[in-house]
Write an enzyme that holds these catalytic residues in place. Sequence first.
Site, PDB file in Angstrom:
ATOM      1  N   GLU A  59       0.829  -1.205   0.000  1.00  0.00           N
ATOM      2  CA  GLU A  59       0.000   0.000   0.000  1.00  0.00           C
ATOM      3  C   GLU A  59       0.865   1.258   0.000  1.00  0.00           C
ATOM      4  O   GLU A  59       1.917   1.294   0.638  1.00  0.00           O
ATOM      5  CB  GLU A  59      -0.882   0.025   1.246  1.00  0.00           C
ATOM      6  CG  GLU A  59      -1.862  -1.134   1.283  1.00  0.00           C
ATOM      7  CD  GLU A  59      -2.600  -1.246   2.610  1.00  0.00           C
ATOM      8  OE1 GLU A  59      -3.771  -1.668   2.579  1.00  0.00           O
ATOM      9  OE2 GLU A  59      -2.023  -0.922   3.662  1.00  0.00           O
ATOM     10  N   ASP A 233      -8.704  -3.718   9.227  1.00  0.00           N
ATOM     11  CA  ASP A 233      -8.117  -2.596   8.499  1.00  0.00           C
ATOM     12  C   ASP A 233      -7.884  -2.892   7.036  1.00  0.00           C
ATOM     13  O   ASP A 233      -7.065  -2.251   6.391  1.00  0.00           O
ATOM     14  CB  ASP A 233      -6.810  -2.139   9.178  1.00  0.00           C
ATOM     15  CG  ASP A 233      -5.731  -3.219   9.101  1.00  0.00           C
ATOM     16  OD1 ASP A 233      -6.051  -4.367   8.737  1.00  0.00           O
ATOM     17  OD2 ASP A 233      -4.570  -2.908   9.399  1.00  0.00           O
TER      18      ASP A 233
HETATM   19  P1  NAD Z   1      -0.228 -10.215  14.984  1.00  0.00           P
HETATM   20  O1  NAD Z   1      -0.444 -11.242  13.930  1.00  0.00           O
HETATM   21  O2  NAD Z   1       1.147  -9.949  15.485  1.00  0.00           O
HETATM   22  O3  NAD Z   1      -1.120 -10.567  16.283  1.00  0.00           O
HETATM   23  C1  NAD Z   1      -2.463 -10.897  16.239  1.00  0.00           C
HETATM   24  C2  NAD Z   1      -2.791 -11.660  17.526  1.00  0.00           C
HETATM   25  O4  NAD Z   1      -4.206 -11.842  17.581  1.00  0.00           O
HETATM   26  C3  NAD Z   1      -2.150 -13.041  17.611  1.00  0.00           C
HETATM   27  O5  NAD Z   1      -1.413 -13.156  18.814  1.00  0.00           O
HETATM   28  C4  NAD Z   1      -3.346 -13.989  17.605  1.00  0.00           C
HETATM   29  O6  NAD Z   1      -3.130 -15.168  18.380  1.00  0.00           O
HETATM   30  C5  NAD Z   1      -4.422 -13.108  18.182  1.00  0.00           C
HETATM   31  N1  NAD Z   1      -5.791 -13.533  17.882  1.00  0.00           N
HETATM   32  C6  NAD Z   1      -6.278 -14.085  16.750  1.00  0.00           C
HETATM   33  N2  NAD Z   1      -7.594 -14.327  16.884  1.00  0.00           N
HETATM   34  C7  NAD Z   1      -7.949 -13.913  18.137  1.00  0.00           C
HETATM   35  C8  NAD Z   1      -9.157 -13.896  18.852  1.00  0.00           C
HETATM   36  N3  NAD Z   1     -10.292 -14.344  18.310  1.00  0.00           N
HETATM   37  N4  NAD Z   1      -9.151 -13.392  20.108  1.00  0.00           N
HETATM   38  C9  NAD Z   1      -8.015 -12.935  20.671  1.00  0.00           C
HETATM   39  N5  NAD Z   1      -6.828 -12.922  20.011  1.00  0.00           N
HETATM   40  C10 NAD Z   1      -6.795 -13.411  18.773  1.00  0.00           C
HETATM   41  O7  NAD Z   1      -0.894  -8.871  14.450  1.00  0.00           O
HETATM   42  P2  NAD Z   1      -0.524  -7.376  14.852  1.00  0.00           P
HETATM   43  O8  NAD Z   1       0.684  -6.934  14.105  1.00  0.00           O
HETATM   44  O9  NAD Z   1      -0.573  -7.205  16.335  1.00  0.00           O
HETATM   45  O10 NAD Z   1      -1.752  -6.599  14.208  1.00  0.00           O
HETATM   46  C11 NAD Z   1      -3.065  -6.773  14.675  1.00  0.00           C
HETATM   47  C12 NAD Z   1      -4.015  -6.175  13.673  1.00  0.00           C
HETATM   48  O11 NAD Z   1      -3.879  -4.751  13.690  1.00  0.00           O
HETATM   49  C13 NAD Z   1      -3.726  -6.599  12.236  1.00  0.00           C
HETATM   50  O12 NAD Z   1      -4.953  -6.923  11.631  1.00  0.00           O
HETATM   51  C14 NAD Z   1      -3.132  -5.354  11.604  1.00  0.00           C
HETATM   52  O13 NAD Z   1      -3.396  -5.299  10.222  1.00  0.00           O
HETATM   53  C15 NAD Z   1      -3.855  -4.277  12.368  1.00  0.00           C
HETATM   54  N6  NAD Z   1      -3.203  -2.959  12.361  1.00  0.00           N
HETATM   55  C16 NAD Z   1      -4.010  -1.864  12.340  1.00  0.00           C
HETATM   56  C17 NAD Z   1      -3.459  -0.601  12.359  1.00  0.00           C
HETATM   57  C18 NAD Z   1      -4.347   0.596  12.365  1.00  0.00           C
HETATM   58  O14 NAD Z   1      -3.860   1.709  12.170  1.00  0.00           O
HETATM   59  N7  NAD Z   1      -5.610   0.448  12.640  1.00  0.00           N
HETATM   60  C19 NAD Z   1      -2.075  -0.434  12.390  1.00  0.00           C
HETATM   61  C20 NAD Z   1      -1.272  -1.575  12.459  1.00  0.00           C
HETATM   62  C21 NAD Z   1      -1.840  -2.844  12.427  1.00  0.00           C
END
Ligand code: NAD
Length: 355
Positions: A59, A233
Amino acid sequence: MHRHTDFLSAPKTAQLIARTGLATCLRGLFDTLSEDFARWPDFEKSARVASHSPGGVIELMPTANARDYAFKYVNGHPGNTARGLPTVMAFGCLADVATGMPRFLCDLTLATALRTAATSALAAHHLARPDSRSMALIGAGSQAEFQALAFTSLLGIKELRVFDPDPAALAKLTANLLHAGLERAQILACTSASQAVQGADIVTTATAAKRHAEVIHDTDIAPSTHINAVGGDCPGKTELPLALLQRARLFVEFPPQTRIEGELQLLPADAAVTELWQVITGQAPGRSDAAQITLFDSVGFAIEDYSTLRYLHRLAGESGLLDKLALVPHLSDPRDLYRLLREARHAGEEIVDTL
Ligand code: NAD
């Protein structure tokens, strides 16, 4: 006139943040974001441009005001870790609008987690009940530490109620938060999302499954809760039940992008939303009574990365950590581009062909 581009590498970005302190960086970003949200109409805005492929997405996130142009490049490739690469990598650039000269180039992988957490704290500062003291954190992945530290250091959250189905993720989060200075008593590891959420003043969801998931139950959410929905997101990826969206007041960064990428995907295209900048500038109401559910449908917007670049550039300049990069050529005669090849020959390069 700048001749070089300032450069901050990934190791030096981490060094800068460690040296400055996480709480200080989160506060600095919170203040810089507040300034830029307050002048939101001054920026050119567009939904980010996504290039999807079977393995992931790349992106581009551009924005500009009268003085500065900025963009972030960010990818998301879930299969990368099997190849020894991170799932997400990001870098960004600040340039002068007047000349187009790139002024600053910088890794944004770690900094994106800080800016996302600082933006979440900024939204909660304006939308959550001021007496909020506990936060449920659903998902203990890469973003989680930064969300936890932003809410404890900037909003006075005293208790974190964490749920992740993966015990290794929970152990990693606890160890990192203790390393960052939180007390064990502040972290409650929960065995279900319901246990984490029930009774929490704020609920942060940061899970990563690429589907329409429901990581919390609507019936567990008390009126008066503030929800900080970080994980949903991109198209096809949401975290919350429809019923919860239907009874919450919705706050977003940039509606045209959030309607494509956020929890808003679940609602009709004309669902009512309030833009966060309007709450921050007092042009729209935020929480209007204690019994309301407020929901920040965070997706991450280009202006937040501009704020981050602006903050890091100043901080790195003060710390003496910037390198100088000849990213674009310096021409003694700006109309003689060919001269670069003559100069390369003078520097000893062979001519490998002739016309
Ligand atoms: P990650 O893969 O490091 O961690 C995700 C965690 O969620 C894992 O530990 C997993 O076991 C856990 N998980 C999965 N299903 C679950 C459930 N039902 N209940 C509880 N926990 C659960 O991901 P990350 O880097 O921490 O990112 C998390 C999300 O945030 C991603 O989707 C990413 O795209 C998003 N994100 C959003 C922004 C924003 O600005 N809004 C910025 C960065 C990342």
